[in-house]
Design a protein around this motif. Structure first.
Motif, PDB file in Angstrom:
ATOM      1  N   PRO A 180       0.841  -1.213   0.000  1.00 52.83           N
ATOM      2  CA  PRO A 180       0.000   0.000   0.000  1.00 52.83           C
ATOM      3  C   PRO A 180       0.876   1.264   0.000  1.00 52.83           C
ATOM      4  CG  PRO A 180      -0.750  -1.584   1.659  1.00 52.83           C
ATOM      5  CD  PRO A 180       0.577  -2.063   1.181  1.00 52.83           C
ATOM      6  N   VAL A 181       0.490   2.254  -0.810  1.00 55.20           N
ATOM      7  CA  VAL A 181       1.213   3.533  -0.900  1.00 55.20           C
ATOM      8  C   VAL A 181       0.216   4.662  -0.632  1.00 55.20           C
ATOM      9  CG1 VAL A 181       2.565   5.041  -2.384  1.00 55.20           C
ATOM     10  CG2 VAL A 181       2.861   2.565  -2.544  1.00 55.20           C
ATOM     11  N   HIS A 182       0.567   5.625   0.226  1.00 55.02           N
ATOM     12  CA  HIS A 182      -0.319   6.742   0.573  1.00 55.02           C
ATOM     13  C   HIS A 182       0.330   8.048   0.116  1.00 55.02           C
ATOM     14  CE1 HIS A 182      -3.239   9.148   2.799  1.00 55.02           C
ATOM     15  NE2 HIS A 182      -2.230   9.842   3.292  1.00 55.02           N
ATOM     16  N   GLU A 183      -0.413   8.833  -0.686  1.00 59.52           N
ATOM     17  CA  GLU A 183       0.055  10.138  -1.144  1.00 59.52           C
ATOM     18  C   GLU A 183      -1.069  11.160  -0.957  1.00 59.52           C
ATOM     19  OE1 GLU A 183       2.987  10.963  -2.139  1.00 59.52           O
ATOM     20  OE2 GLU A 183       3.949   8.996  -2.423  1.00 59.52           O
ATOM     21  N   GLN A 184      -0.714  12.466  -0.863  1.00 60.13           N
ATOM     22  CA  GLN A 184      -1.704  13.548  -0.738  1.00 60.13           C
ATOM     23  C   GLN A 184      -1.565  14.484  -1.937  1.00 60.13           C
ATOM     24  OE1 GLN A 184      -1.040  15.445   3.077  1.00 60.13           O
ATOM     25  NE2 GLN A 184      -2.515  14.078   4.102  1.00 60.13           N
ATOM     26  N   ILE A 185      -2.710  15.015  -2.407  1.00 58.63           N
ATOM     27  CA  ILE A 185      -2.714  15.965  -3.514  1.00 58.63           C
ATOM     28  C   ILE A 185      -3.794  17.023  -3.238  1.00 58.63           C
ATOM     29  CG2 ILE A 185      -4.316  14.536  -4.867  1.00 58.63           C
ATOM     30  CD1 ILE A 185      -2.856  15.516  -7.374  1.00 58.63           C
ATOM     31  N   ARG A 186      -3.491  18.274  -3.520  1.00 62.58           N
ATOM     32  CA  ARG A 186      -4.457  19.376  -3.284  1.00 62.58           C
ATOM     33  C   ARG A 186      -5.280  19.587  -4.551  1.00 62.58           C
ATOM     34  NH1 ARG A 186      -4.668  23.090   0.584  1.00 62.58           N
ATOM     35  NH2 ARG A 186      -2.564  22.543   1.276  1.00 62.58           N
ATOM     36  N   LEU A 187      -6.614  19.530  -4.441  1.00 62.67           N
ATOM     37  CA  LEU A 187      -7.513  19.671  -5.569  1.00 62.67           C
ATOM     38  C   LEU A 187      -8.349  20.948  -5.405  1.00 62.67           C
ATOM     39  CD1 LEU A 187      -8.809  15.964  -5.797  1.00 62.67           C
ATOM     40  CD2 LEU A 187      -6.934  17.026  -7.079  1.00 62.67           C
ATOM     41  N   ARG A 188      -8.679  21.589  -6.533  1.00 59.79           N
ATOM     42  CA  ARG A 188      -9.464  22.841  -6.527  1.00 59.79           C
ATOM     43  C   ARG A 188     -10.828  22.571  -7.145  1.00 59.79           C
ATOM     44  NH1 ARG A 188     -10.495  26.785 -10.219  1.00 59.79           N
ATOM     45  NH2 ARG A 188      -9.129  25.769 -11.722  1.00 59.79           N
ATOM     46  N   ASN A 189     -11.909  23.051  -6.466  1.00 62.15           N
ATOM     47  CA  ASN A 189     -13.275  22.909  -6.953  1.00 62.15           C
ATOM     48  C   ASN A 189     -13.938  24.294  -6.997  1.00 62.15           C
ATOM     49  OD1 ASN A 189     -13.522  20.094  -7.344  1.00 62.15           O
ATOM     50  ND2 ASN A 189     -13.624  19.818  -5.118  1.00 62.15           N
ATOM     51  N   GLU A 190     -14.687  24.610  -8.069  1.00 65.04           N
ATOM     52  CA  GLU A 190     -15.410  25.874  -8.210  1.00 65.04           C
ATOM     53  C   GLU A 190     -16.908  25.656  -7.912  1.00 65.04           C
ATOM     54  OE1 GLU A 190     -12.705  27.956 -11.734  1.00 65.04           O
ATOM     55  OE2 GLU A 190     -14.660  27.072 -12.207  1.00 65.04           O
ATOM     56  N   GLN A 191     -17.497  26.668  -7.342  1.00 65.99           N
ATOM     57  CA  GLN A 191     -18.940  26.641  -7.068  1.00 65.99           C
ATOM     58  C   GLN A 191     -19.588  27.917  -7.634  1.00 65.99           C
ATOM     59  OE1 GLN A 191     -19.415  26.322  -2.837  1.00 65.99           O
ATOM     60  NE2 GLN A 191     -19.233  24.064  -2.863  1.00 65.99           N
ATOM     61  N   ILE A 192     -20.809  27.810  -8.117  1.00 64.17           N
ATOM     62  CA  ILE A 192     -21.550  28.965  -8.665  1.00 64.17           C
ATOM     63  C   ILE A 192     -22.619  29.367  -7.640  1.00 64.17           C
ATOM     64  CG2 ILE A 192     -23.083  29.751 -10.518  1.00 64.17           C
ATOM     65  CD1 ILE A 192     -21.678  27.811 -12.373  1.00 64.17           C
ATOM     66  N   ASN A 193     -22.541  30.591  -7.228  1.00 63.83           N
ATOM     67  CA  ASN A 193     -23.512  31.120  -6.248  1.00 63.83           C
ATOM     68  C   ASN A 193     -24.466  32.106  -6.933  1.00 63.83           C
ATOM     69  OD1 ASN A 193     -22.263  29.730  -4.097  1.00 63.83           O
ATOM     70  ND2 ASN A 193     -20.713  31.353  -3.968  1.00 63.83           N
ATOM     71  N   VAL A 194     -25.743  32.017  -6.697  1.00 64.94           N
ATOM     72  CA  VAL A 194     -26.761  32.933  -7.236  1.00 64.94           C
ATOM     73  C   VAL A 194     -27.497  33.559  -6.049  1.00 64.94           C
ATOM     74  CG1 VAL A 194     -28.822  33.158  -8.665  1.00 64.94           C
ATOM     75  CG2 VAL A 194     -27.007  31.532  -9.310  1.00 64.94           C
ATOM     76  N   GLU A 195     -27.475  34.894  -5.984  1.00 67.94           N
ATOM     77  CA  GLU A 195     -28.168  35.573  -4.877  1.00 67.94           C
ATOM     78  C   GLU A 195     -28.980  36.768  -5.424  1.00 67.94           C
ATOM     79  OE1 GLU A 195     -25.764  37.801  -2.162  1.00 67.94           O
ATOM     80  OE2 GLU A 195     -24.021  37.698  -3.537  1.00 67.94           O
ATOM     81  N   ARG A 196     -29.967  37.084  -4.713  1.00 71.68           N
ATOM     82  CA  ARG A 196     -30.822  38.227  -5.086  1.00 71.68           C
ATOM     83  C   ARG A 196     -30.600  39.337  -4.059  1.00 71.68           C
ATOM     84  NH1 ARG A 196     -35.285  36.173  -8.454  1.00 71.68           N
ATOM     85  NH2 ARG A 196     -36.342  38.162  -8.042  1.00 71.68           N
TER      86      ARG A 196
END
Length: 282
Positions: A180-196
């Motif tokens: 077993p091999v364990h590694e870490q990686i940083r991932l980026r996620n975008e979100q769309i916000n709609v407000e009135r």
């Protein structure tokens, strides 16, 4: 350099199958021979000697101890088949392995079985007469009372040969393990916000087209982990075999029969000669 290997089989069929197996190995089939009762030099009785080698005379490089040689001859006399093969020194191990897997007779075990039933390779108590048996002429002379007595003068000769013996071996096996091999990686996620938002202000001149229909498209993206593997050769295990030769001094003793003759000259009349002898049996 080449060596001669020998193997005994109970049946002709087993010997033929062993010969075919040697053909598929790195052994020249022209140098593989089978010997049975029909072979030149075969004897129904008695055993080979250093002077009368029997069918061994046709076998190249056949340096076999007397007991082993006579055991093979007894096996042929009892219906077996002897296989001999001239094999290059670098192919001997492979040829021996092929024969060991071909239903060969264990010559030592078979010899012990025969001896337990009274067979003596040198004395001739088995199927044939041995080296010490009297010839027909000797028996006739003895039975009719021939006055001639014979003391054989015998001399041994040292015959040095060689045979192949196992010096051990090595088996190298490769297998696959998983770690077993364990590694870490940083991932980026975008979100769309709609407000009135509530706005209370007069419509400006810039907003003259405020009543125009519009559509706004916005796409959110994200990252996900992708796993790939690469393989590299990090080490090699090399299995090889080397051969070397050395000279070994062989020391032994050989015997011979010496005869001393003492003539009795003090007696005027005698019926024969008186002999004093030193007889060493072989």
């Amino acid at each position: 350099m080449s060596s001669t290997i020998t193997a005994l089989f109970d049946t002709r069929a087993d010997a033929e199958r062993a010969k075919e197996r040697l053909k598929s190995a790195r052994v020249d089939a022209d140098h593989v021979h089978l010997h049975d009762k029909s072979s030149t030099g075969y004897k129904d009785s008695g055993y080979s000697t250093h002077q009368d080698r029997g069918f061994w005379d046709s076998i190249k490089n056949a340096f076999v101890p007397d007991e082993d040689r006579h055991t093979y001859e007894e096996g042929v006399r009892r219906g077996g088949v002897l296989l001999t093969a001239d094999v290059d020194d670098d192919c001997v191990d492979e040829a021996v392995k092929v024969l060991e897997e071909a239903n060969t007779v264990d010559i030592d075990d078979r010899s012990n079985q025969w001896k337990a039933k009274g067979w003596d390779y040198a004395g001739g108590t088995g199927a044939g007469a041995g080296l010490g048996a009297l010839s027909e002429t000797d028996r006739t002379d003895r039975d009719v009372g021939n006055r001639e007595e014979v003391i054989p003068v015998v001399e041994e000769q040292l015959v040095v040969g060689k045979r192949d013996v196992s010096r051990g071996g090595v088996r190298v096996r490769s297998y696959v393990t998983e770690t077993p091999v364990h590694e870490q990686i940083r991932l980026r996620n975008e979100q769309i916000n709609v407000e009135r938002r509530t706005v209370d202000q007069p419509l400006s001149a810039a907003d003259a087209d405020a009543f125009r229909e519009r559509t706004i498209d916005m796409t959110a993206t994200g990252e996900e982990a992708v796993v790939g593997k690469t393989a590299r050769v990090v080490e090699e295990v090399v299995v090889s075999k080397t051969a070397e030769t050395h000279v070994e001094d062989v020391e032994d003793t050989v015997r011979k029969t010496d005869v001393e003759i003492d003539r009795d000259t003090d007696v005027e009349t005698s019926t024969g000669s008186t002999f004093g002898s030193t007889d060493k049996r072989i």
